[in-house]
Design a protein around this motif. Structure first.
Motif, mmCIF file in Angstrom:
data_model
loop_
_atom_site.group_PDB
_atom_site.id
_atom_site.type_symbol
_atom_site.label_atom_id
_atom_site.label_comp_id
_atom_site.label_asym_id
_atom_site.label_seq_id
_atom_site.Cartn_x
_atom_site.Cartn_y
_atom_site.Cartn_z
ATOM 1 N N VAL A 170 4.627 -1.850 -1.162
ATOM 2 C CA VAL A 170 3.488 -1.409 -2.035
ATOM 3 C C VAL A 170 3.944 -1.159 -3.449
ATOM 4 N N ASN A 171 3.234 -1.862 -4.433
ATOM 5 C CA ASN A 171 3.614 -1.712 -5.816
ATOM 6 C C ASN A 171 2.262 -0.872 -6.397
ATOM 7 N N ILE A 172 2.438 0.027 -7.305
ATOM 8 C CA ILE A 172 1.388 0.617 -8.131
ATOM 9 C C ILE A 172 1.369 0.456 -9.528
ATOM 10 N N ILE A 173 0.128 -0.563 -10.102
ATOM 11 C CA ILE A 173 0.132 -0.387 -11.462
ATOM 12 C C ILE A 173 -1.052 0.456 -11.932
ATOM 13 N N ASP A 174 -0.541 1.658 -12.615
ATOM 14 C CA ASP A 174 -1.457 2.829 -12.991
ATOM 15 C C ASP A 174 -1.975 2.785 -14.170
ATOM 16 N N PHE A 175 -3.170 2.427 -14.348
ATOM 17 C CA PHE A 175 -3.700 2.194 -15.854
ATOM 18 C C PHE A 175 -4.155 3.660 -16.502
ATOM 19 N N ASN A 176 -4.033 4.619 -15.739
ATOM 20 C CA ASN A 176 -4.404 5.719 -16.183
ATOM 21 C C ASN A 176 -3.397 6.513 -16.932
ATOM 22 N N TYR A 177 -3.777 7.357 -18.010
ATOM 23 C CA TYR A 177 -2.945 8.071 -18.978
ATOM 24 C C TYR A 177 -2.585 9.371 -18.059
ATOM 25 N N THR A 178 -3.675 9.800 -17.231
ATOM 26 C CA THR A 178 -3.646 11.156 -16.383
ATOM 27 C C THR A 178 -2.370 10.795 -15.243
ATOM 28 N N THR A 179 -2.304 11.956 -14.404
ATOM 29 C CA THR A 179 -1.080 11.947 -13.316
ATOM 30 C C THR A 179 -1.473 12.259 -12.085
ATOM 31 N N LEU A 180 -2.830 12.121 -11.885
ATOM 32 C CA LEU A 180 -3.318 12.788 -10.539
ATOM 33 C C LEU A 180 -2.780 11.771 -9.302
ATOM 34 N N PHE A 181 -3.140 10.621 -9.630
ATOM 35 C CA PHE A 181 -2.781 9.710 -8.528
ATOM 36 C C PHE A 181 -1.346 9.712 -8.271
ATOM 37 N N ASN A 182 -0.577 9.619 -9.333
ATOM 38 C CA ASN A 182 0.911 9.587 -9.029
ATOM 39 C C ASN A 182 1.636 10.883 -8.490
ATOM 40 N N ASN A 183 0.728 12.017 -8.851
ATOM 41 C CA ASN A 183 1.224 13.226 -8.313
ATOM 42 C C ASN A 183 1.348 13.397 -6.893
ATOM 43 N N VAL A 184 0.227 12.872 -6.378
ATOM 44 C CA VAL A 184 -0.080 12.928 -4.896
ATOM 45 C C VAL A 184 0.829 11.836 -4.105
ATOM 46 N N TYR A 185 0.774 10.631 -4.794
ATOM 47 C CA TYR A 185 1.580 9.188 -4.230
ATOM 48 C C TYR A 185 3.052 9.635 -4.012
ATOM 49 N N LYS A 186 3.604 10.193 -4.777
ATOM 50 C CA LYS A 186 4.849 10.448 -4.982
ATOM 51 C C LYS A 186 5.431 11.585 -3.784
ATOM 52 N N THR A 187 4.504 12.293 -3.353
ATOM 53 C CA THR A 187 4.889 13.161 -2.148
ATOM 54 C C THR A 187 4.693 12.479 -1.053
ATOM 55 N N LEU A 188 4.358 11.136 -0.817
ATOM 56 C CA LEU A 188 4.464 10.497 0.431
ATOM 57 C C LEU A 188 5.751 10.006 0.795
ATOM 58 N N GLU A 189 6.002 9.827 2.094
ATOM 59 C CA GLU A 189 7.514 9.393 2.234
ATOM 60 C C GLU A 189 7.733 7.862 1.670
ATOM 61 N N ASP A 190 9.047 7.918 1.337
ATOM 62 C CA ASP A 190 9.426 6.711 0.718
ATOM 63 C C ASP A 190 9.348 5.452 1.503
ATOM 64 N N THR A 191 9.563 5.419 2.651
ATOM 65 C CA THR A 191 9.395 4.375 3.651
ATOM 66 C C THR A 191 8.590 4.785 4.869
ATOM 67 N N ASN A 192 7.763 3.545 5.475
ATOM 68 C CA ASN A 192 6.910 3.741 6.511
ATOM 69 C C ASN A 192 5.779 4.841 6.379
#
Length: 361
Positions: free
Chosen positions: A152-174
């Motif tokens: 899964v690759n994410i290309i985030d167009f937003n200047y804000t950080t909400l999506f990234n802040n939640v996404y990065k808390t998910l486990e790295d694999t599986n």
């Protein structure tokens, strides 16, 4: 197999953040009541005189590109529309944009993080089951999947950080399974984290606002030393982030593209062209566009739904100008685009709203 998500401002809006261009438009009007220099900003004066354009960020960006057509040579010092003055005016507008977004970007995810992670996991898991079963079967046949996981690759167009802040808390694999719900299979695929790219920068460094290529610039600005400041890929290169280079590499290895919360405007046409080129070269690739429509009944109105879907596909494929719409090549691409309306994926609104109520009380 790589799947790449393009996350746009629709995610922030769905979450309840006031990040529409119209929100910033009204914020600028309020600032101008106290800031005399903003009142004299030539871009602001154009913005305030064209309120009908206060709709989409892509419209605003293309409005900036249109303003560069007014530019005159820097030698004409008595004319305010020099390339240097327009660039400085843009810089001032961006300063206020950054301060505005910093003000509304402060979403505390800690209190509801467990629930937010659950929503993200469910959203990824239900990604393909959002399609009707017949369409899911078509997608499965197109992709001809042999792998048991998606990168899964994410290309985030937003200047804000909400999506990234939640996404990065998910486990790295599986971090969650995803299911193909088809007539012939109910296959489970595991997800692994790949690249995460904030393609337009973020609020901690610099924001990248402008157009897609030099053809959108006026002739004077096109030859000016300031032209890089209005072309997002050039500005990215000047800053040294390499986000556009990285995004191109990600696109060129992906087989499934998912566009969520984006208007598909001309200001990012370079990226849409990259997707089309990849799909043209790889017959086992597909695109899903998650489209928001004001009419929440669209999913139960077959004629309207099909008519609108064809319109959206044509709007996207206009970024393939060398392909005749009556040709087999056009149909080859057209049939590998899928539209999902008014999806509830990644919807954090209730949790954020609840969090804000708790803070107030």
């Amino acid at each position: 197999m790589d799947v790449t998500f393009f996350i746009g401002n629709g995610f922030d809006i769905q979450s309840g953040l006031e990040t529409k261009y119209s929100h910033f438009y009204h914020h600028l009007k309020d600032i101008a009541l106290e800031d005399a220099s903003l009142k004299e900003n030539i871009i602001y004066k154009d913005i305030i005189n064209t309120p009908d354009n206060a709709v989409k960020w892509s419209d605003f960006e293309m409005g900036l590109m249109e303003l560069t057509h007014k530019c005159v040579s820097d030698e004409e010092i008595d004319n305010e529309w020099t390339a240097q003055n327009v660039s400085k005016a843009k810089e001032q507008i961006e300063k206020y944009l950054r301060s505005y977004l910093l003000m509304i970007n402060s979403v505390d995810i800690k209190k509801e993080l467990r629930e937010m992670k659950g929503i993200f996991k469910d959203s990824f898991s239900n990604l393909l089951s959002s399609l009707p079963i017949a369409r899911s079967e078509e997608l499965y046949q197109i992709l001809q999947m042999k792998d048991t996981f998606f990168n899964v690759n994410i290309i985030d167009f937003n200047y804000t950080t909400l999506f990234n802040n939640v996404y990065k808390t998910l486990e790295d694999t599986n971090f969650t399974p995803i299911f193909f719900r088809t007539t012939s299979s109910n296959r489970k695929v595991l997800l692994n984290k790949g690249s995460y790219i904030k393609i337009h920068g973020d609020l901690s460094k610099s924001i990248n606002l402008g157009g897609s290529d030099e053809s959108q610039l006026g002739p004077v600005m096109r030859k000016s030393e300031y032209n890089f400041y209005f072309i997002k890929s050039k500005l990215d290169h000047k800053i040294g982030d390499g986000n556009y280079y990285s995004s191109k590499n990600v696109i060129n290895k992906s087989s499934l593209f998912c566009i969520f919360g984006m208007s598909l405007g001309e200001s990012d046409k370079h990226l849409w062209e990259e997707i089309i080129q990849r799909m043209y070269k790889n017959e086992n690739s597909a695109l899903i566009i998650f489209q928001y429509e004001d009419d929440d009944q669209i999913n139960i109105q077959p004629l309207q739904k099909e008519t609108r879907s064809e319109e959206i596909k044509r709007d996207f494929l206009k970024y393939a100008p060398d392909i005749d719409i009556k040709s087999e090549d056009y149909l080859y691409l057209f049939n590998r685009i899928f539209i999902i309306y008014n999806s509830n994926l990644f919807n954090l609104y209730d949790l954020i709203n609840l969090n804000e109520k708790n803070v107030v009380s």
